[in-house]
Design a protein around this motif. Structure first.
Motif, PDB file in Angstrom:
ATOM      1  N   UNK A 404      17.748  -2.802  10.968  1.00 38.09           N
ATOM      2  CA  UNK A 404      16.641  -1.844  11.098  1.00 38.09           C
ATOM      3  C   UNK A 404      16.944  -0.903  12.262  1.00 38.09           C
ATOM      4  N   UNK A 405      16.915   0.389  11.977  1.00 37.53           N
ATOM      5  CA  UNK A 405      17.035   1.376  13.059  1.00 37.53           C
ATOM      6  C   UNK A 405      15.606   1.754  13.427  1.00 37.53           C
ATOM      7  N   UNK A 406      15.226   1.464  14.646  1.00 39.49           N
ATOM      8  CA  UNK A 406      13.825   1.637  15.046  1.00 39.49           C
ATOM      9  C   UNK A 406      13.745   2.452  16.340  1.00 39.49           C
ATOM     10  N   UNK A 407      12.520   2.687  16.812  1.00 42.34           N
ATOM     11  CA  UNK A 407      12.364   3.339  18.114  1.00 42.34           C
ATOM     12  C   UNK A 407      12.112   4.835  18.030  1.00 42.34           C
ATOM     13  N   UNK A 408      11.188   5.232  17.141  1.00 41.83           N
ATOM     14  CA  UNK A 408      10.918   6.656  16.976  1.00 41.83           C
ATOM     15  C   UNK A 408       9.559   7.031  17.557  1.00 41.83           C
ATOM     16  N   UNK A 409       9.525   7.142  18.870  1.00 37.62           N
ATOM     17  CA  UNK A 409       8.331   7.658  19.527  1.00 37.62           C
ATOM     18  C   UNK A 409       8.335   9.175  19.466  1.00 37.62           C
ATOM     19  N   UNK A 410       7.298   9.773  20.022  1.00 35.13           N
ATOM     20  CA  UNK A 410       7.210  11.239  20.002  1.00 35.13           C
ATOM     21  C   UNK A 410       8.435  11.847  20.697  1.00 35.13           C
ATOM     22  N   UNK A 411       8.771  11.272  21.846  1.00 40.82           N
ATOM     23  CA  UNK A 411       9.880  11.836  22.629  1.00 40.82           C
ATOM     24  C   UNK A 411      11.187  11.738  21.853  1.00 40.82           C
ATOM     25  N   UNK A 412      11.432  10.583  21.219  1.00 38.17           N
ATOM     26  CA  UNK A 412      12.725  10.450  20.539  1.00 38.17           C
ATOM     27  C   UNK A 412      12.771  11.275  19.255  1.00 38.17           C
ATOM     28  N   UNK A 413      11.632  11.439  18.598  1.00 38.10           N
ATOM     29  CA  UNK A 413      11.612  12.312  17.415  1.00 38.10           C
ATOM     30  C   UNK A 413      11.898  13.754  17.847  1.00 38.10           C
ATOM     31  N   UNK A 414      11.231  14.179  18.924  1.00 36.06           N
ATOM     32  CA  UNK A 414      11.463  15.557  19.397  1.00 36.06           C
ATOM     33  C   UNK A 414      12.899  15.729  19.883  1.00 36.06           C
ATOM     34  N   UNK A 415      13.442  14.678  20.524  1.00 34.63           N
ATOM     35  CA  UNK A 415      14.813  14.784  21.011  1.00 34.63           C
ATOM     36  C   UNK A 415      15.774  14.930  19.833  1.00 34.63           C
ATOM     37  N   UNK A 416      15.523  14.184  18.760  1.00 35.49           N
ATOM     38  CA  UNK A 416      16.393  14.291  17.576  1.00 35.49           C
ATOM     39  C   UNK A 416      16.287  15.694  16.989  1.00 35.49           C
ATOM     40  N   UNK A 417      15.052  16.201  16.904  1.00 32.90           N
ATOM     41  CA  UNK A 417      14.865  17.552  16.352  1.00 32.90           C
ATOM     42  C   UNK A 417      15.473  18.611  17.269  1.00 32.90           C
ATOM     43  N   UNK A 418      15.454  18.342  18.571  1.00 32.24           N
ATOM     44  CA  UNK A 418      15.981  19.316  19.527  1.00 32.24           C
ATOM     45  C   UNK A 418      17.497  19.512  19.357  1.00 32.24           C
ATOM     46  N   UNK A 419      18.163  18.526  18.758  1.00 32.42           N
ATOM     47  CA  UNK A 419      19.601  18.729  18.532  1.00 32.42           C
ATOM     48  C   UNK A 419      19.833  19.813  17.480  1.00 32.42           C
ATOM     49  N   UNK A 420      18.800  20.115  16.710  1.00 30.24           N
ATOM     50  CA  UNK A 420      18.919  21.209  15.738  1.00 30.24           C
ATOM     51  C   UNK A 420      18.414  22.532  16.319  1.00 30.24           C
ATOM     52  N   UNK A 421      17.405  22.424  17.170  1.00 33.46           N
ATOM     53  CA  UNK A 421      16.844  23.634  17.769  1.00 33.46           C
ATOM     54  C   UNK A 421      16.291  23.285  19.151  1.00 33.46           C
ATOM     55  N   UNK A 422      17.138  23.492  20.154  1.00 35.54           N
ATOM     56  CA  UNK A 422      16.774  23.062  21.505  1.00 35.54           C
ATOM     57  C   UNK A 422      15.580  23.845  22.049  1.00 35.54           C
ATOM     58  N   UNK A 423      15.496  25.105  21.671  1.00 39.49           N
ATOM     59  CA  UNK A 423      14.411  25.965  22.171  1.00 39.49           C
ATOM     60  C   UNK A 423      13.061  25.527  21.634  1.00 39.49           C
ATOM     61  N   UNK A 424      13.080  25.166  20.351  1.00 44.39           N
ATOM     62  CA  UNK A 424      11.829  24.936  19.650  1.00 44.39           C
ATOM     63  C   UNK A 424      11.987  23.756  18.690  1.00 44.39           C
ATOM     64  N   UNK A 425      11.950  22.533  19.241  1.00 41.49           N
ATOM     65  CA  UNK A 425      12.283  21.349  18.431  1.00 41.49           C
ATOM     66  C   UNK A 425      11.418  21.164  17.189  1.00 41.49           C
ATOM     67  N   UNK A 426      10.157  21.611  17.250  1.00 46.42           N
ATOM     68  CA  UNK A 426       9.297  21.392  16.080  1.00 46.42           C
ATOM     69  C   UNK A 426       9.663  22.298  14.907  1.00 46.42           C
ATOM     70  N   UNK A 427      10.351  23.403  15.252  1.00 40.27           N
ATOM     71  CA  UNK A 427      10.625  24.408  14.222  1.00 40.27           C
ATOM     72  C   UNK A 427      11.337  23.838  12.984  1.00 40.27           C
ATOM     73  N   UNK A 428      12.421  23.040  13.166  1.00 37.30           N
ATOM     74  CA  UNK A 428      13.092  22.519  11.964  1.00 37.30           C
ATOM     75  C   UNK A 428      12.166  21.671  11.094  1.00 37.30           C
ATOM     76  N   UNK A 429      11.264  20.929  11.720  1.00 37.87           N
ATOM     77  CA  UNK A 429      10.334  20.100  10.949  1.00 37.87           C
ATOM     78  C   UNK A 429       9.368  20.996  10.177  1.00 37.87           C
ATOM     79  N   UNK A 430       8.816  21.972  10.895  1.00 41.71           N
ATOM     80  CA  UNK A 430       7.834  22.862  10.259  1.00 41.71           C
ATOM     81  C   UNK A 430       8.476  23.669   9.130  1.00 41.71           C
TER      82      UNK A 430
END
Ligand code: BF8
Ligand code: SF4
Length: 635
Positions: A404-430
């Protein structure tokens, strides 16, 4: 009729052993309880005064009012909001406990604890509008603890709790304020529910349910602060690879199962176990000490430290039937009282630790934050002692565990998204929600119940939603189900996710350094950590300038059982989230209350309960809701 009891393969191995040994499990007791009381199932039984018990005849032939004159609507509404109050009390006590610990750390009184995540503490302070400039960490911790404890003390009805105010969208706060359901003080709101449901008090079902909604929002407040302060003390979760199911118990180790909810105890047990490993080896355990988790304490240490999860709620007894658990250490909530008896059938030391939670037959270690290290040492020593008494001939560890790969808090989700868009991490999700690659988001939460074959509804629904490109988050025993059934793996993403969801999860996972996709279901933590999912949703809503009830976001508790689940489900509805229940809520004896919760709520709050016991149909209904929401947003 034989009903399948569990879809967990460990149960199939261990239930026959339990039977052979003459050990009754939760499923045996469920069978013995049949047929269950129909009045109770409908919620029309009242026991709140000693003129009763009273019960309303659902067929209309017998009494339609209790002895005091209360009708089915009043009785059902009173019963359900008392459940909410109990759930809110459980979560909020947990939260208060953590807040007091933070205060103790700030004052230098608790050597067993530190602020392990200073960045998180600062973020929490900023969220609560606490000025931190020039302040050191203890001062910031003291200020955060003070602001948090105000949520248990404020007497001004017009001033909402600090945490809820800092957490929701502005629009949501206004909507809740207009309904007078924003809590000002967690304790007071819970007390009000108990007071208004006394014999001869509030009889108006609408008024009662609004009071319950306020209680549920107090529950939300308590959960938010419990999660965020625990993160500051113990670290926000980060992705970690671990394992789940009873196969994580080791033959050659002293196995200590930490069970319950509050991380204050389990964190210290984990730490002390590391220091006492050598003692375990000296006692003959070649692999030293092995800590495993059960229920939400298990989730807490799993998402923070990668401790493997042995069991979710319904399998807690089976952990003991392996004959290889040397100590089961419990704190509060969801601990079956049967564990002490089953532990006694083996060599297992069942250890209770909280003054307000003792079990006859168990050993009690009076855990206090001030003496945490000493208490934990005693617990670990007791486990090592018990190990020496273990009978190897009675050890049956099922060979089942899943990665099981676990450990997805808000910070780690945003950090993962930030690897796609450091300026605006939520953008790739939206962007991916807007273009339909992700159709919507589903939060799976809640328990196991003997009303459902264990884990089956979670797994069935998740596979269907995944195939339809819904991004899934999970907490509590729901998360435990997915972990045990291999749905928190990259392989599950490749196998079950629809094409566009797979592509998104792969893009994020790969750029975040996971060498492949994110797991199919993201483990956000324990039940109190449902607040993490709300934070993500609020961030998305704020960025889009909409409210939560406009997002393609749904929640589901397909195997709900606990009063805490009743409280969580109700705040989820109050936040505007369509919320599925896969077990029958005990309210259907009142058409009015049922209508309030499943229909009227939609107009008042945007969220509502959707009851559907068939998981396939439930998934279809949630997909429909998601599409309806998308239409509303014009995407
Ligand atoms: O808080 S999901 S059975 S363990 S109540 Fe209990 Fe339900 Fe599990 Fe966690 Ni939540
Ligand atoms: Fe009966 Fe009324 Fe007493 Fe409830 S409060 S037990 S309905 S008399």
């Amino acid at each position: 009729m034989t009903m399948k009891l569990s879809t967990d393969p460990s149960a199939a191995t261990l239930l026959p052993i339990a039977k052979k040994e003459g050990i009754a499990t939760v499923w045996d007791r469920h069978r013995a309880m049949q047929p269950q009381c129909g009045f109770g199932q409908l919620g029309v039984c009242c026991r709140i005064c000693w003129k009763g018990p009273c019960r309303i005849d659902p067929f209309g032939d017998g009494p339609q009012r209790g002895i005091c004159g209360a009708d089915a609507d009043t009785i059902v509404a009173r019963n359900v909001i008392r459940m909410i109050a109990a759930g809110a009390a459980g979560h909020s006590e947990h939260g208060r406990h953590v807040a007091l610990a933070l205060q103790g750390v700030a004052e230098g009184r608790l050597p067993a604890y530190q602020i392990r995540d200073e960045a998180k503490l600062r973020a929490v302070a900023a969220k609560l509008d606490i000025c931190t400039e020039g302040e050191d960490i203890p001062a910031i911790a003291a200020a955060v603890a003070k602001a948090t404890l105000e949520d248990f003390q404020n007497q001004d009805h017009d001033v909402p709790c600090n945490w809820i105010e800092a957490t929701l969208t502005k629009k949501r706060l206004e909507r809740l304020q207009a309904l007078h359901v924003l809590p000002h003080n967690i304790d007071a709101v819970i007390t009000q529910i108990m007071g208004r449901t006394l014999v001869g008090c509030d009889a108006d079902p609408v008024n009662l349910i609004l009071g319950g909604i306020k209680g549920a929002l107090a529950d939300f407040n308590g959960m938010c602060l419990a999660t965020e302060l625990s993160d500051a003390l113990f670290g926000a979760p980060a992705p970690v690879v671990t394992a789940a199911n009873l196969g994580v118990i080791k033959q050659d180790a002293v196995n200590i199962a930490v069970h319950g909810h509050n991380p204050l105890l389990s964190e210290v047990v984990c730490e002390v176990a590391g220091q006492m490993d050598e003692e375990a080896r000296k006692a003959g355990a070649k692999e030293g000490i092995n800590i495993v988790g059960i229920c939400c304490t298990g989730n807490e240490v799993m998402v923070r430290h990668g401790i493997p999860l042995a069991a979710n709620y319904l399998s807690q007894e089976l952990a003991l039937v392996t004959g290889a658990v040397d100590a089961m250490v419990v704190d509060v909530q969801c601990i079956m009282p049967s564990v002490s008896e089953i532990g006694a059938c083996f060599h297992t030391a069942v250890i209770t630790t909280m003054a307000e939670n003792k079990i006859p037959g168990a050993t009690h270690v009076d855990f206090k934050e001030e003496t945490a290290l000493e208490n934990a040492r005693r617990i670990v020593a007791t486990a090592i002692d018990a190990y020496k008494r273990r009978d190897p001939r009675r050890v049956n560890i099922p060979d089942f565990k899943q990665t099981a790969i676990v450990g997805f808090g808000v910070e780690s989700v945003l950090a993962a998204l930030a690897t796609l868009n450091a300026e605006d991490p939520l953008q790739p999700l939206i962007e991916n929600i807007a273009n339909g690659n992700i159709r919507g988001i589903a939060l799976f939460a809640g328990c196991n119940s003997t009303q459902v074959a264990q884990d089956s509804s979670f797994v069935t629904m998740a596979k269907k939603l995944a195939a339809n490109n819904v991004l899934m988050l999970a907490t509590g025993c729901g998360a435990g189900s997915f972990a045990k059934h291999g749905l928190m793996t990259q392989e599950a993403t490749l196998e079950y996710a629809g094409e566009s969801l797979k592509a998104v999860l792969t893009a994020i996972g790969t750029s975040a350094g996971l060498n492949g996709p994110l797991p199919l279901v993201l483990h956000m933590g324990s039940c109190v950590d449902n607040s993490r999912a709300v934070q993500v949703a609020v961030a998305v809503a704020d960025k889009l300038g909409v409210d939560l009830d406009q997002l393609p976001l749904v929640a589901s508790a397909p195997e709900a059982m606990s009063e805490k689940a009743v409280a969580i489900g109700t705040w989820s509805v109050a936040l505007g989230i369509p919320t599925h229940l896969g077990t029958m809520p005990q309210v259907t004896g009142s058409a009015k209350v049922t209508e309030l919760l499943t229909q009227t709520a939609k107009d008042l709050l945007g969220g509502y309960f959707l009851v559907e016991l068939d998981p396939e149909v439930a998934a279809d209904k949630l997909l429909e809701v998601i599409e309806e929401r998308r239409k509303g947003l014009g995407i």
